[in-house]
Scaffold this motif. Structure first.
Motif, PDB file in Angstrom:
ATOM      1  N   VAL A   1       3.620  -1.369 -14.016  1.00 55.79           N
ATOM      2  CA  VAL A   1       4.615  -1.873 -13.077  1.00 55.79           C
ATOM      3  C   VAL A   1       5.565  -2.793 -13.837  1.00 55.79           C
ATOM      4  CG1 VAL A   1       5.014  -3.153 -10.940  1.00 55.79           C
ATOM      5  CG2 VAL A   1       2.934  -1.785 -11.205  1.00 55.79           C
TER       6      VAL A   1
ATOM      7  N   ALA B   1      -3.012  -2.859  -7.108  1.00 58.89           N
ATOM      8  CA  ALA B   1      -3.405  -1.550  -6.579  1.00 58.89           C
ATOM      9  C   ALA B   1      -2.871  -0.374  -7.374  1.00 58.89           C
ATOM     10  CB  ALA B   1      -2.952  -1.422  -5.121  1.00 58.89           C
ATOM     11  N   SER B   2      -1.814  -0.555  -8.150  1.00 58.89           N
ATOM     12  CA  SER B   2      -1.156   0.582  -8.782  1.00 58.89           C
ATOM     13  C   SER B   2      -2.029   1.229  -9.851  1.00 58.89           C
ATOM     14  CB  SER B   2       0.170   0.147  -9.412  1.00 58.89           C
ATOM     15  OG  SER B   2      -0.070  -0.732 -10.498  1.00 58.89           O
ATOM     16  N   HIS B   3      -1.832   2.521 -10.026  1.00 57.44           N
ATOM     17  CA  HIS B   3      -2.569   3.270 -11.049  1.00 57.44           C
ATOM     18  C   HIS B   3      -1.803   3.328 -12.352  1.00 57.44           C
ATOM     19  CE1 HIS B   3       0.399   6.314 -10.100  1.00 57.44           C
ATOM     20  NE2 HIS B   3      -0.009   7.018 -11.132  1.00 57.44           N
TER      21      HIS B   3
ATOM     22  N   VAL C   1       0.921  -4.851  -5.358  1.00 56.98           N
ATOM     23  CA  VAL C   1       1.245  -3.646  -6.133  1.00 56.98           C
ATOM     24  C   VAL C   1       0.672  -3.746  -7.534  1.00 56.98           C
ATOM     25  CG1 VAL C   1       3.118  -2.269  -7.113  1.00 56.98           C
ATOM     26  CG2 VAL C   1       3.290  -3.118  -4.773  1.00 56.98           C
TER      27      VAL C   1
ATOM     28  N   SER D   1       2.114   1.748  -3.683  1.00 56.16           N
ATOM     29  CA  SER D   1       1.086   2.190  -4.634  1.00 56.16           C
ATOM     30  C   SER D   1       0.555   3.573  -4.283  1.00 56.16           C
ATOM     31  CB  SER D   1      -0.059   1.170  -4.677  1.00 56.16           C
ATOM     32  OG  SER D   1      -0.628   0.984  -3.391  1.00 56.16           O
ATOM     33  N   ARG D   2       0.433   3.876  -3.000  1.00 54.93           N
ATOM     34  CA  ARG D   2      -0.065   5.197  -2.610  1.00 54.93           C
ATOM     35  C   ARG D   2       0.954   6.288  -2.900  1.00 54.93           C
ATOM     36  NH1 ARG D   2      -2.443   2.732   3.065  1.00 54.93           N
ATOM     37  NH2 ARG D   2      -4.382   1.889   2.173  1.00 54.93           N
TER      38      ARG D   2
ATOM     39  N   ILE E   1       6.380   2.143 -12.133  1.00 53.50           N
ATOM     40  CA  ILE E   1       6.978   1.592 -10.925  1.00 53.50           C
ATOM     41  C   ILE E   1       7.928   0.479 -11.350  1.00 53.50           C
ATOM     42  CG2 ILE E   1       6.571   0.385  -8.741  1.00 53.50           C
ATOM     43  CD1 ILE E   1       3.791   1.607  -8.669  1.00 53.50           C
TER      44      ILE E   1
ATOM     45  N   ARG F   1       0.847   7.003  -6.552  1.00 55.54           N
ATOM     46  CA  ARG F   1      -0.316   7.823  -6.910  1.00 55.54           C
ATOM     47  C   ARG F   1      -0.123   9.279  -6.489  1.00 55.54           C
ATOM     48  NH1 ARG F   1      -4.187   8.329 -10.493  1.00 55.54           N
ATOM     49  NH2 ARG F   1      -2.668   9.996 -10.761  1.00 55.54           N
TER      50      ARG F   1
ATOM     51  N   HIS G   1       0.829  -1.206   0.000  1.00 60.36           N
ATOM     52  CA  HIS G   1       0.000   0.000   0.000  1.00 60.36           C
ATOM     53  C   HIS G   1       0.861   1.252   0.000  1.00 60.36           C
ATOM     54  CE1 HIS G   1      -3.508  -2.435   1.963  1.00 60.36           C
ATOM     55  NE2 HIS G   1      -3.305  -2.731   0.693  1.00 60.36           N
TER      56      HIS G   1
ATOM     57  N   PRO H   1      -2.094  -1.669 -14.928  1.00 64.49           N
ATOM     58  CA  PRO H   1      -2.914  -1.591 -13.722  1.00 64.49           C
ATOM     59  C   PRO H   1      -3.975  -2.682 -13.699  1.00 64.49           C
ATOM     60  CG  PRO H   1      -2.593   0.591 -14.625  1.00 64.49           C
ATOM     61  CD  PRO H   1      -1.996  -0.377 -15.613  1.00 64.49           C
TER      62      PRO H   1
END
Length: 716
Positions: A562, A557-559, A554, A521-522, A532, A525, A518, A701
């Motif tokens: 990756v 959750a990633s936007h 990840v 990913s946060r 990433i 963002r 988290h 994503p």
């Protein structure tokens, strides 16, 4: 000792241990023999049952409970795996094919039942057994990249109609057999079933959406919510005198949109495929007495042959009607036929219910077992052969939006649905800098990760954000936290030094978070990251298998994209890059973009490899290459990719052969799917396991590849 030995066969714990051993060892053995794993489970049930070693008893409470859970789970997964999005896109044609492939086998099966002196009620139930189908061939069409072909999509959508209709016929026939039938009672029961279906489909959907919204990333509680929905719907069905498998299937449809293709769905299918569903197939084997089975088939050979040939012929007639109605090519029609042939989930579960209530005979049940074995072998074989000849649909990809000298990575997320419609105002917005977040934790890999990021951002005049995550504590003055922060600062200094060596701008970040994934990913963002870059995870614990590891989380959750890397050499030495592609999608184009960006910095070369089936027409290959060249020509890079098309029956072997002599292979993450709860392998998993050069697993994503990452961990 004699007392212990005599007590072992009756111990529920021993029964459960034996079932676990069977589920672990038998399916892989049969798959190596090119036989379905479920055949092995049936065979194990025969050997271990009362007519064999006697270790398992179908009438024991333990076996009855586990088998019931497996049967419910099997029907739930069947509903969960139906692609409602595809069904909505092809609704009218799916309903037409569903009606055809339900009515023709239904009439055929009813006629067979009447011919062999079954009553009308039993004959109609026999017809409903032939009317449904299980999508055992779906993983094959997905692997071949033709799942979006209209004929395939129509067949998938038709499954909803056939399975629901067959289960409703089962419910009515059982009610009639139990003496609860009257015209008024039938109307009331149909109304009750309709109301119940609305409550399950709409109520569970809304409740699930609200619960998932409130719980956020709490996958454990969401997993429990899904299980509760399944068994609550099953109990509700029984309260209406409807078999529990009807409720389980409706529950699968109800939570379908809620879980989507997220990690909770993967966990639900994982638990079902490795535990409860295999137990159900073992229990079916326990019911088979081979000498009696052979004797019944010998005496009732005509019934068995009629059921098998009736199913195969009626499904073909149903497809032929749709072929001429919607003008499908023969290869599309045969693919639809092969997908609708397998009779496993709904057929086997409904047949068992019919036998248990005394509506169907053991002779008919044995014929259904033969039908399941024949169609579960024939269907996938035909799908494998003819689906290869379908031309994968080419997605329309809009031109990329340029940012300075580089590529605008923040493309619309829902390109698969509306690829030509970028977000409103996207072209007018000021382009953000190309930002790469690099989580660092292992000093042995930090230098290579930062170097790779530096090579990417240097040409883009972007920014690297080395990120160190410190695990949060209840008290912020904990000595352990202080020690972690000191170590994080040291790692960041080292990362900034590597960035400076490559003249790349970098800005280190330390984040204190309860969860590492988290935190990554946060932060990405918050920093509006474009990419990433992570290293392979070296952990492979039981918790990771059930609830995922950091990389898994990840990915979900990633936007932004990756890139999970396994770098065996200095990134600056990477010159030759291989990018295997299956079909043309926005995700494929962005994967090639990543390769071009790296090659442009290193003055390297990029080879785009497309492995085609040997039966693919030359015109289709030429069209594929021309479209891919047109799209890639829009990127302003000095590197001109070379497109190679190689014919081969085994894409993994072709990729591995072409990877020899390459410095880097970039693969797209493609999540594994299951069909009826039975797992299947994929090309990416095999390739990653055997590659001997540097590798990048490039994920969009919400994309997912748990198994490939774990196999790399297991094999170093």
């Amino acid at each position: 000792m004699d007392f212990i030995v005599s007590a072992i066969p009756n111990s529920p714990l021993v029964s459960f241990t034996v079932l676990l051993l069977v589920a672990l060892t038998i399916p892989p053995i049969f798959e190596r023999l090119r036989l379905p794993g479920l055949v092995g489970l049936l065979f194990a049930g025969i050997l271990l049952g009362p007519h064999g070693a006697g270790l398992l008893d179908s009438e024991s409470e333990t076996m009855a409970l586990l088998s019931d859970i497996g049967k419910v789970y099997l029907m739930f997964v069947a509903g969960l795996e139906i692609d409602l999005k595809v069904f909505r896109q092809t609704r009218d044609r799916s309903l037409a094919f569903g009606l055809s492939t339900f009515l023709v086998p239904m009439i055929t099966g009813t006629a067979i039942g009447l011919f062999f002196n079954f009553g009308w009620n039993a004959a109609i139930l026999i017809g409903s057994l032939l009317a449904s189908h299980t999508l055992l061939g779906y993983p094959i069409v997905q692997r071949l990249g033709v799942s979006r072909n209209e004929a395939v999509a129509v067949t998938i959508g038709a499954t909803i109609f056939t399975d629901i209709s067959a289960l409703l016929v089962l419910a009515i026939c059982v009610s009639i057999h139990q003496g609860e039938f009257s015209p008024g009672g039938l109307v009331l029961q149909l109304m009750a079933i309709a109301l119940y279906a609305v409550v399950v489909l709409l109520g569970f959907d809304r409740a699930g959406r609200e619960y998932f919204r409130r719980t956020g990333d709490e996958q454990g509680n969401q997993f429990l919510f899904v299980l509760l929905a399944v068994f609550l719907a099953s109990v509700g069905a029984q309260m209406l005198n409807v078999d529990k498998i009807v409720g389980a299937f409706l529950a699968g449809l109800a939570v379908n949109d809620v879980v989507g293709n997220g990690p909770v769905k993967e966990k639900v299918e994982f638990v079902g495929s490795v535990l409860f569903i295999p137990f159900f197939f073992v229990d079916i084997g326990l019911l088979l007495d081979i000498p009696a089975f052979v004797e019944i088939l010998s005496s009732q050979l005509g019934l068995t042959v009629a059921v098998v040939l009736g199913l195969i012929g009626s499904k073909f007639v149903a497809v032929a009607v749709i072929k001429y109605l919607f003008r499908y090519a023969w290869v599309e029609a045969i693919t639809m036929w092969s997908l609708s042939l397998p009779q496993v989930a709904a057929t086997l579960a409904a047949a068992l219910v019919g036998v248990q209530v005394g509506l169907l005979t053991n002779e008919l049940f044995n014929s259904v077992i033969v039908l399941m074995l024949v169609t579960s072998l024939l269907g996938p074989v035909l799908t494998e052969r003819y689906a290869r000849q379908l031309v994968p649909p080419i997605a329309t990809v809009s031109p990329p939006v340029e940012s300075g000298n580089g590529i605008w990575w923040e493309l619309p997320q829902d390109l698969a649905c509306d690829i030509d419609a970028p977000h409103e105002g996207a072209l007018e917005q000021e382009s953000p800098p190309f930002t790469v977040v690099v989580p660092i934790s292992n000093p042995l890999t930090t230098a290579y990760l930062i170097e790779l990021a530096a090579l990417l951002v240097r040409g883009e005049r972007g920014l690297i954000i080395p990120l160190s995550i410190a695990k949060a504590h209840v008290h912020m003055d904990e000595p352990e936290l202080q020690s972690t922060l000191i170590q994080s600062r040291r790692q960041l200094r080292r990362a900034l030094e590597v960035s400076a060596q490559f003249q790349a701008q970098a800005e280190g970040k330390i984040r204190i978070d309860d969860d590492v994934a988290h935190g990554i990913s946060r932060t990405a963002r918050e920093q509006n990251a474009s990419l990433i870059i992570m290293g392979w995870s070296e952990t492979d614990s039981l918790r990771a298998r059930l609830f995922g590891n950091v990389i898994d989380s990840v990915f979900w959750a990633s936007h932004c994209p990756v890139a999970v890397t396994r770098l065996l050499d200095d990134p600056i030495t990477i010159r030759r890059i291989l990018v295997p592609v299956k079909n043309i999608t926005p995700q494929t184009i962005r994967t090639v973009q990543f390769a071009l960006l790296l090659a442009d910095t290193n003055q390297g070369t990029v080879t785009v490899l497309h492995v085609s089936d040997r039966h693919t027409p030359t015109e289709a290959i030429a069209e594929f290459e021309a479209e891919l060249k047109r799209l890639l020509a829009q990127f302003e890079t000095q590197v001109q990719p070379e497109i190679k098309t190689v014919a081969g029956d085994d894409p993994a072997q072709v990729i591995l052969r072409m990877a020899q002599g390459e410095d880097l292979v970039i693969l797209r993450s493609v999540r594994r799917r299951t069909a009826g709860g039975l797992t299947v392998s994929d090309v990416t998993t095999r390739v990653i396991k055997q590659l001997t050069c540097s590798t990048v697993l490039f994920g969009e994503p919400h994309s997912y590849l748990v198994t490939a990452i774990r196999i790399v961990n297991e094999n170093g």
